[in-house]
Design a protein around this motif. Structure first.
Motif, PDB file in Angstrom:
ATOM      1  N   SER A   1      26.921 -16.682  82.807  1.00 44.55           N
ATOM      2  CA  SER A   1      26.979 -15.684  83.882  1.00 44.55           C
ATOM      3  C   SER A   1      25.597 -15.457  84.481  1.00 44.55           C
ATOM      4  CB  SER A   1      27.543 -14.371  83.329  1.00 44.55           C
ATOM      5  OG  SER A   1      28.863 -14.546  82.858  1.00 44.55           O
ATOM      6  N   SER A   2      24.586 -15.450  83.652  1.00 47.89           N
ATOM      7  CA  SER A   2      23.209 -15.279  84.151  1.00 47.89           C
ATOM      8  C   SER A   2      22.833 -16.436  85.070  1.00 47.89           C
ATOM      9  CB  SER A   2      22.234 -15.198  82.983  1.00 47.89           C
ATOM     10  OG  SER A   2      22.527 -14.098  82.157  1.00 47.89           O
ATOM     11  N   GLY A   3      23.250 -17.654  84.701  1.00 55.27           N
ATOM     12  CA  GLY A   3      22.957 -18.801  85.550  1.00 55.27           C
ATOM     13  C   GLY A   3      23.627 -18.700  86.907  1.00 55.27           C
ATOM     14  N   LEU A   4      24.876 -18.225  86.931  1.00 52.99           N
ATOM     15  CA  LEU A   4      25.574 -18.063  88.211  1.00 52.99           C
ATOM     16  C   LEU A   4      24.896 -17.017  89.078  1.00 52.99           C
ATOM     17  CD1 LEU A   4      29.284 -18.161  86.974  1.00 52.99           C
ATOM     18  CD2 LEU A   4      27.970 -20.007  88.020  1.00 52.99           C
ATOM     19  N   ARG A   5      24.474 -15.927  88.474  1.00 59.29           N
ATOM     20  CA  ARG A   5      23.794 -14.891  89.255  1.00 59.29           C
ATOM     21  C   ARG A   5      22.460 -15.398  89.786  1.00 59.29           C
ATOM     22  NH1 ARG A   5      26.078 -11.441  85.164  1.00 59.29           N
ATOM     23  NH2 ARG A   5      24.226 -11.755  83.857  1.00 59.29           N
ATOM     24  N   VAL A   6      21.724 -16.144  88.967  1.00 60.23           N
ATOM     25  CA  VAL A   6      20.438 -16.694  89.407  1.00 60.23           C
ATOM     26  C   VAL A   6      20.649 -17.701  90.530  1.00 60.23           C
ATOM     27  CG1 VAL A   6      18.499 -18.146  88.690  1.00 60.23           C
ATOM     28  CG2 VAL A   6      19.251 -16.274  87.233  1.00 60.23           C
ATOM     29  N   LEU A   7      21.689 -18.526  90.414  1.00 53.52           N
ATOM     30  CA  LEU A   7      21.985 -19.510  91.461  1.00 53.52           C
ATOM     31  C   LEU A   7      22.174 -18.832  92.811  1.00 53.52           C
ATOM     32  CD1 LEU A   7      22.812 -22.367  92.416  1.00 53.52           C
ATOM     33  CD2 LEU A   7      25.142 -21.829  91.713  1.00 53.52           C
ATOM     34  N   CYS A   8      22.985 -17.776  92.840  1.00 53.41           N
ATOM     35  CA  CYS A   8      23.239 -17.079  94.105  1.00 53.41           C
ATOM     36  C   CYS A   8      22.034 -16.259  94.550  1.00 53.41           C
ATOM     37  CB  CYS A   8      24.470 -16.186  93.973  1.00 53.41           C
ATOM     38  SG  CYS A   8      26.010 -17.113  93.799  1.00 53.41           S
ATOM     39  N   ASP A   9      21.206 -15.850  93.608  1.00 55.66           N
ATOM     40  CA  ASP A   9      19.992 -15.129  93.970  1.00 55.66           C
ATOM     41  C   ASP A   9      19.000 -16.067  94.645  1.00 55.66           C
ATOM     42  OD1 ASP A   9      18.236 -12.965  94.142  1.00 55.66           O
ATOM     43  OD2 ASP A   9      17.258 -13.517  92.268  1.00 55.66           O
ATOM     44  N   TYR A  10      18.887 -17.287  94.111  1.00 57.47           N
ATOM     45  CA  TYR A  10      17.998 -18.272  94.726  1.00 57.47           C
ATOM     46  C   TYR A  10      18.558 -18.752  96.072  1.00 57.47           C
ATOM     47  CZ  TYR A  10      15.526 -18.754  90.230  1.00 57.47           C
ATOM     48  OH  TYR A  10      14.796 -18.523  89.093  1.00 57.47           O
ATOM     49  N   CYS A  11      19.824 -19.145  96.075  1.00 57.88           N
ATOM     50  CA  CYS A  11      20.455 -19.750  97.263  1.00 57.88           C
ATOM     51  C   CYS A  11      21.250 -18.679  98.008  1.00 57.88           C
ATOM     52  CB  CYS A  11      21.360 -20.901  96.846  1.00 57.88           C
ATOM     53  SG  CYS A  11      20.571 -22.118  95.775  1.00 57.88           S
ATOM     54  N   ASP A  12      20.547 -17.681  98.507  1.00 60.14           N
ATOM     55  CA  ASP A  12      21.239 -16.542  99.122  1.00 60.14           C
ATOM     56  C   ASP A  12      21.742 -16.823 100.532  1.00 60.14           C
ATOM     57  OD1 ASP A  12      18.780 -16.708 100.264  1.00 60.14           O
ATOM     58  OD2 ASP A  12      18.183 -14.642  99.891  1.00 60.14           O
ATOM     59  N   SER A  13      21.532 -18.055 101.048  1.00 63.45           N
ATOM     60  CA  SER A  13      22.064 -18.425 102.364  1.00 63.45           C
ATOM     61  C   SER A  13      23.400 -19.145 102.257  1.00 63.45           C
ATOM     62  CB  SER A  13      21.062 -19.319 103.098  1.00 63.45           C
ATOM     63  OG  SER A  13      19.855 -18.636 103.345  1.00 63.45           O
ATOM     64  N   LEU A  14      23.943 -19.243 101.054  1.00 65.69           N
ATOM     65  CA  LEU A  14      25.196 -19.971 100.857  1.00 65.69           C
ATOM     66  C   LEU A  14      26.335 -19.367 101.677  1.00 65.69           C
ATOM     67  CD1 LEU A  14      25.276 -20.747  97.021  1.00 65.69           C
ATOM     68  CD2 LEU A  14      25.297 -22.410  98.875  1.00 65.69           C
ATOM     69  N   GLU A  15      27.115 -20.270 102.314  1.00 65.85           N
ATOM     70  CA  GLU A  15      28.303 -19.872 103.050  1.00 65.85           C
ATOM     71  C   GLU A  15      29.574 -20.425 102.415  1.00 65.85           C
ATOM     72  OE1 GLU A  15      27.810 -21.037 107.083  1.00 65.85           O
ATOM     73  OE2 GLU A  15      26.005 -19.820 107.399  1.00 65.85           O
ATOM     74  N   HIS A  16      29.469 -21.605 101.781  1.00 65.61           N
ATOM     75  CA  HIS A  16      30.610 -22.228 101.113  1.00 65.61           C
ATOM     76  C   HIS A  16      30.172 -22.607  99.704  1.00 65.61           C
ATOM     77  CE1 HIS A  16      31.496 -22.704 105.372  1.00 65.61           C
ATOM     78  NE2 HIS A  16      32.765 -22.905 105.059  1.00 65.61           N
ATOM     79  N   LEU A  17      30.911 -22.137  98.698  1.00 64.91           N
ATOM     80  CA  LEU A  17      30.560 -22.414  97.307  1.00 64.91           C
ATOM     81  C   LEU A  17      31.813 -22.826  96.543  1.00 64.91           C
ATOM     82  CD1 LEU A  17      28.514 -22.429  94.974  1.00 64.91           C
ATOM     83  CD2 LEU A  17      29.033 -20.003  94.618  1.00 64.91           C
ATOM     84  N   TYR A  18      31.759 -24.012  95.929  1.00 61.78           N
ATOM     85  CA  TYR A  18      32.840 -24.513  95.072  1.00 61.78           C
ATOM     86  C   TYR A  18      32.227 -24.846  93.719  1.00 61.78           C
ATOM     87  CZ  TYR A  18      36.616 -27.413  93.214  1.00 61.78           C
ATOM     88  OH  TYR A  18      37.605 -27.922  92.432  1.00 61.78           O
ATOM     89  N   LEU A  19      32.702 -24.208  92.676  1.00 65.72           N
ATOM     90  CA  LEU A  19      32.246 -24.476  91.313  1.00 65.72           C
ATOM     91  C   LEU A  19      33.469 -24.778  90.463  1.00 65.72           C
ATOM     92  CD1 LEU A  19      29.592 -21.626  90.834  1.00 65.72           C
ATOM     93  CD2 LEU A  19      29.183 -24.009  91.477  1.00 65.72           C
ATOM     94  N   GLY A  20      33.537 -25.997  89.927  1.00 60.25           N
ATOM     95  CA  GLY A  20      34.671 -26.410  89.117  1.00 60.25           C
ATOM     96  C   GLY A  20      34.414 -26.181  87.641  1.00 60.25           C
ATOM     97  N   GLN A  21      35.470 -25.759  86.933  1.00 60.03           N
ATOM     98  CA  GLN A  21      35.395 -25.475  85.498  1.00 60.03           C
ATOM     99  C   GLN A  21      34.292 -24.451  85.221  1.00 60.03           C
ATOM    100  OE1 GLN A  21      35.387 -29.065  83.110  1.00 60.03           O
ATOM    101  NE2 GLN A  21      36.416 -30.205  84.759  1.00 60.03           N
ATOM    102  N   CYS A  22      34.549 -23.243  85.687  1.00 64.83           N
ATOM    103  CA  CYS A  22      33.521 -22.186  85.681  1.00 64.83           C
ATOM    104  C   CYS A  22      34.016 -20.984  84.869  1.00 64.83           C
ATOM    105  CB  CYS A  22      33.209 -21.798  87.121  1.00 64.83           C
ATOM    106  SG  CYS A  22      31.812 -20.716  87.326  1.00 64.83           S
ATOM    107  N   PRO A  23      34.092 -21.085  83.543  1.00 61.47           N
ATOM    108  CA  PRO A  23      34.644 -19.981  82.741  1.00 61.47           C
ATOM    109  C   PRO A  23      33.763 -18.746  82.714  1.00 61.47           C
ATOM    110  CG  PRO A  23      33.736 -21.687  81.314  1.00 61.47           C
ATOM    111  CD  PRO A  23      33.702 -22.236  82.700  1.00 61.47           C
ATOM    112  N   ALA A  24      32.493 -18.862  83.090  1.00 62.26           N
ATOM    113  CA  ALA A  24      31.594 -17.701  83.056  1.00 62.26           C
ATOM    114  C   ALA A  24      31.768 -16.786  84.250  1.00 62.26           C
ATOM    115  CB  ALA A  24      30.138 -18.174  82.974  1.00 62.26           C
ATOM    116  N   ALA A  25      32.599 -17.183  85.215  1.00 59.31           N
ATOM    117  CA  ALA A  25      32.750 -16.388  86.438  1.00 59.31           C
ATOM    118  C   ALA A  25      33.795 -15.290  86.228  1.00 59.31           C
ATOM    119  CB  ALA A  25      33.127 -17.291  87.610  1.00 59.31           C
ATOM    120  N   ASN A  26      33.405 -14.234  85.542  1.00 59.52           N
ATOM    121  CA  ASN A  26      34.298 -13.081  85.405  1.00 59.52           C
ATOM    122  C   ASN A  26      34.108 -12.154  86.601  1.00 59.52           C
ATOM    123  OD1 ASN A  26      31.848 -11.779  84.868  1.00 59.52           O
ATOM    124  ND2 ASN A  26      32.098 -12.061  82.664  1.00 59.52           N
TER     125      ASN A  26
END
Length: 573
Positions: A487-512
């Motif tokens: 979950s920390s990695g997902l939050r950091v990813l979106c914090d770094y790449c805050d211009s994202l408009e389309h996001l697809y993450l496959g097999q992502c059990p940490a995304a609660n």
């Protein structure tokens, strides 16, 4: 005779709610009966094929009639629901009209005021303008006065009455009975009903003949209507898209090729009868000095095998983009393309069954120095040396889509991205030897990358995600699998790449749910979010997600027990 009291409104509202509950119960019952009837119909239909008899056929017809009857009843229920909603709003409207304290903003506006306001809405926001004629009849009539400002028109449902469409696109007659000029359409999309012929087939030609300023035309599933449509195309047409089993004849293509003297872009797809001779007739009959063709795209056309390429190269000297997808085209037949110095894009998707992509790689490497976009997907197997050659001979690429890449190693990939400093679009399919090291290489060599797709990889972890700190320009990101990202990695990813408009993450059990909300809080521009194999989210959680980001247009959450949603094809990036 005064306005209804609050008690009257409350009683009326209670009656409406009770009536709606009854209708909802009846609709649920009808849906249950419909489902059972359709199941029985499927059973008896299969029995008719396997063991035909008069008794089974009679049962199948009975269930078919019953399905139609239930559908009619459901349609009637929908009409009753709409009428209830109208009745529900009438007392409120009467209060608004009779209450002197209510401020009349639009209700009492004269019609001529709408004709002044709506053109400004059409010019400012086309998406909002499409909603105006759905409000009421007055607005719909007033919206007709904006026709002279229309620049695009799309038929999104199959149409058979072309005369009605012609009347829509033609201004109403004035007081003297004369019709004004049609709207200056530049983009027109027509969706035909392939199973039904047009009621007035010659009206197709009338619609097209009246559009003298048309620049782009998209014909979807035209079928036999092509015979009436193509001879009437405006001569200044620049882009032509034909999709879905068109009834094309070689003579028609000859006529069209000589008529469309300003054509710059041709797209043909799902046309089994379309062949090389037709393609040559459409784009390669004019002399090179007057030929304006810049873009050719052919998809799922079995008759196209590449024999037309030499004539295209000889005549279309301004050609910038050539795309073949799911055609029986050999890379060797495309060798004349190396003579075109203006070529900027080559796209080959599922064109041959060869095991090695060497012929396709040779073609790309020998193309002119202006090449900027390369797509080699299912054009043969790619190896480290294939990638090295492309990078060495085409270092100015801005878009690279490759697959399958199961033999490309991390070291070769790192050297490749270091040699492509202008790359903004990168897609790799089947890259099962690439993982965190690939993300680290991308972040180090391509900080300005905007679109990234990596599927069927070796897997990504927090270490790879944390390395993407410099990729602040990312707008589209697809990674699979990310089962080892926390979950920390997902939050950091979106914090770094805050211009994202389309996001697809496959097999992502940490995304609660809390993690998803934090991700959307970082990426305020997010429009499409797709996550697979995530923990189950309640309806209240879905509502919270949708309310957390006003830009979110598409949300797909696939629970772990439902299996993974297939990732987007790299060739579609």
């Amino acid at each position: 005779g005064g306005p209804p009291s609050a008690a009257m409104l409350e009683a009326s509202e209670q009656e409406v709610q009770e009536q709606q509950q009854l209708l909802l119960a009846k609709r649920a019952s009808l849906h249950a009966i419909l489902e059972k009837t359709q199941s029985n119909l499927g059973h008896f239909s299969s029995q008719c094929r396997d063991n035909p008899s008069f008794e089974v056929e009679g049962l199948a017809r009975f269930h078919q009639d019953r399905v139609m009857q239930i559908q009619v009843e459901l349609k009637t229920l929908r009409a009753i629901f709409k009428e209830i909603q109208r009745e529900r709003l009438r007392p409120l409207r009467s209060v608004l009209k009779q209450d002197p304290s209510a401020e009349p903003v639009t209700i009492d506006l004269p019609t001529d005021k709408y004709t002044l306001i709506f053109p400004m809405v059409v010019a400012h926001d086309g998406a909002l303008a499409r909603m105006l004629p759905q409000v009421c009849k007055t607005w719909r009539d007033a919206f007709g006065a904006t026709k002279r400002y229309w620049t695009s028109f799309a038929v999104t449902r199959p149409i058979t009455d072309m005369r009605a469409l012609h009347n829509i696109l033609t201004p109403a007659p004035d007081s003297q009975g004369e019709r004004g000029l049609p709207p200056p359409l530049r983009h027109l999309t027509l969706l035909f009903d392939e199973s039904k012929p047009c009621i007035h087939p010659h009206a197709v030609g009338d619609v097209l003949a009246a559009q003298s300023s048309l620049h782009s035309l998209h014909l979807a599933t035209p079928g036999r209507n092509m015979t009436n449509a193509l001879p009437m195309l405006p001569t200044n047409l620049r882009e032509l898209r034909i999709e879905g089993s068109p009834d094309l004849q070689h003579a028609t293509c000859l006529t069209l090729g000589s008529r469309l003297v300003n054509l710059t872009s041709l797209h043909v797809s799902d046309a089994p009868g379309f062949n090389d001779n037709m393609l040559t007739s459409l784009v390669a009959l004019r002399p090179p000095d007057v030929n304006t063709i810049e873009e050719i795209s052919v998809t799922r056309c079995r008759g196209v095998r590449g024999a037309s390429v030499r004539a295209i190269v000889r005549s279309c000297r301004k050609l910038r983009s050539l795309r073949f997808a799911r055609c029986q085209v050999s890379p060797l037949a495309l060798e004349p393309l190396t003579e075109l110095l203006s070529l900027q894009e080559v796209s080959l998707v599922s064109i041959s069954r060869g095991a090695d992509a060497a012929p396709a790689v040779d073609l790309v490497c020998n193309c002119g120095p202006r090449l900027r976009s390369v797509v080699l997907f299912n054009a043969g197997h790619l190896y480290n040396q294939s990638l090295d050659r492309v990078v060495a001979l085409q270092p100015h690429l801005t878009r690279l889509i490759l697959g399958p890449c199961s033999s490309i190693t991390s070291d070769a990939f790192a050297a490749a991205v270091a040699g492509l400093p202008h790359l903004t679009h990168l897609a790799l399919g089947g890259c099962n030897l690439l993982g965190d090291c690939a993300l680290t290489s991308i972040a180090a060599s391509l900080p300005r990358i905007e679109h990234l797709l990596m599927t069927d990889s070796a897997g990504f972890t927090d270490a790879g995600v944390f390395s993407m700190e410099e990729c602040t320009s990312l707008k589209t990101l697809t990674l699979t699998p990310v089962s080892d990202v926390s979950s920390s990695g997902l939050r950091v990813l979106c914090d770094y790449c805050d211009s994202l408009e389309h996001l697809y993450l496959g097999q992502c059990p940490a995304a609660n749910l809390p993690t998803i909300l934090e991700m959307l809080d970082c990426c305020i521009h997010m429009k499409v979010l797709i996550l697979t194999e995530v923990p189950s989210v309640t309806a209240e959680g879905i509502s919270a997600i949708l309310n957390s980001n006003c830009n979110l247009k598409c949300l797909v959450l696939v629970p772990d027990e439902s299996g993974a949603l297939p990732p987007p094809s790299p060739s579609a990036v």
